[in-house]
Design an enzyme around this catalytic site. Structure first.
Site, mmCIF file in Angstrom:
data_model
loop_
_atom_site.group_PDB
_atom_site.id
_atom_site.type_symbol
_atom_site.label_atom_id
_atom_site.label_comp_id
_atom_site.label_asym_id
_atom_site.label_seq_id
_atom_site.Cartn_x
_atom_site.Cartn_y
_atom_site.Cartn_z
ATOM 1 N N SER A 129 0.796 -1.238 0.000
ATOM 2 C CA SER A 129 0.000 0.000 0.000
ATOM 3 C C SER A 129 0.821 1.277 0.000
ATOM 4 O O SER A 129 0.245 2.370 -0.035
ATOM 5 C CB SER A 129 -0.958 0.009 1.185
ATOM 6 O OG SER A 129 -2.040 -0.872 0.948
ATOM 7 N N LYS A 149 -0.184 3.706 -2.593
ATOM 8 C CA LYS A 149 -1.223 4.725 -2.466
ATOM 9 C C LYS A 149 -0.658 6.134 -2.341
ATOM 10 O O LYS A 149 -1.408 7.104 -2.474
ATOM 11 C CB LYS A 149 -2.128 4.401 -1.282
ATOM 12 C CG LYS A 149 -2.922 3.102 -1.476
ATOM 13 C CD LYS A 149 -3.856 2.848 -0.304
ATOM 14 C CE LYS A 149 -4.731 1.636 -0.538
ATOM 15 N NZ LYS A 149 -4.152 0.385 -0.020
ATOM 16 N N SER A 199 -5.788 3.470 4.506
ATOM 17 C CA SER A 199 -5.183 2.633 3.469
ATOM 18 C C SER A 199 -6.242 1.767 2.799
ATOM 19 O O SER A 199 -6.016 0.588 2.497
ATOM 20 C CB SER A 199 -4.066 1.753 4.050
ATOM 21 O OG SER A 199 -3.246 1.247 3.009
#
Length: 271
Positions: free
Chosen positions: A30, A33, A85
């Protein structure tokens, strides 16, 4: 650190203080992101309402508890991406910006090329393991620097939790990050965690020790646990800050400075 790859950088000097496999291409989970948020914040005004597609709510795993069909302000969607997240939030942002994830991923890779990310290629906006989705810790730090250069994102990523409105404004949702470094290091103020089976536990971190006037970035991929990720990050940052010291004027140094100044003035007078 026990990570497969890690790096510590002073952004003001460009000096890499320590590194292990800094250019090794690995899944980055993640931490993906960060790029998703950078594109989103550039393309959509913070107060604009966007609609969450049903497909976003169905992505699974890490979630910001979005509901298909709800309308949510871009500012809150960013919190869903960077703090919770949420894979649902990342997918909803991709849809809002580009109409679908395929076109959004093309934007991600175009920006990666412009930023000079030599070891990064995106295959999705959320970071779940997928062929062709990889980065390096050196590249993660570069993306992290861009995040911290954006006032909206920099103010957001230092929070361990935040409250946003519930679906269509009904009630509230509490979003919480997995960045345990924020709990144990008062100098840390971001940036983004991630974990998948392929990546292990990943982190892009920033800390500023104001007493020294020094800021540092660190990145890790392949840590063995969430706890170890936080403690290794703190240890590496602490070590980095220990390499610096602020000069202090003592009585002797002040006297030497005064004598040197007097001699210089006398010399100038003789000229």
């Amino acid at each position: 650190p026990q990570a497969r790859a890690w790096m510590l950088l002073n952004p003001d000097t460009g000096e890499v203080l320590a590194a292990h496999n800094p250019d090794l291409r690995l899944p980055m989970a993640s931490t993906t992101k960060m790029m998703t948020a950078l594109i989103g914040v550039d393309r959509i005004p913070l107060d604009r309402l966007v609609t969450v597609p049903a497909s976003a709510a169905e992505v699974g795993e890490s979630s910001a508890s979005l509901v298909g069909g709800e309308r949510i302000r871009m500012r809150d969607l960013l919190a869903g991406v960077m703090i919770a997240s949420g894979n649902d939030a990342a997918t909803a942002m991709a849809d809002a910006v580009a109409g679908d994830t395929t076109r959004f991923v093309a934007l991600m890779n175009a920006r990666a090329r412009r930023m000079g990310l030599r070891d990064t290629h995106y295959a999705n906006p959320h970071g779940l393991d997928q062929a062709g989705h990889h980065s390096s810790v050196r590249d993660l730090i570069t993306v992290g620097e861009a995040v911290m250069a954006d006032p909206t994102l920099a103010a957001m990523v230092g929070h361990r939790r935040v409250t946003i409105p519930g679906p269509d404004g009904a009630g509230t949702r509490v979003l919480q990050s997995h960045n345990g470094l924020l709990d144990i290091d008062p100098d840390a103020d971001g940036i983004k965690t991630g974990d998948t089976g392929g990546a292990g536990y990943a982190l892009a971190a920033h800390a500023r020790r104001r007493g020294l006037g020094v800021q540092l970035y660190a990145a890790f991929i392949g840590e063995p646990s969430e706890t170890r990720r936080a403690t290794d990050a703190k240890a590496l940052l602490d070590w980095g800050f220990s390499q610096y010291g602020r000069a202090r004027l003592t009585r002797d140094s002040m006297s030497a400075y005064a004598n040197a100044s007097a001699r210089a003035a006398s010399y100038d007078g003789r000229k």
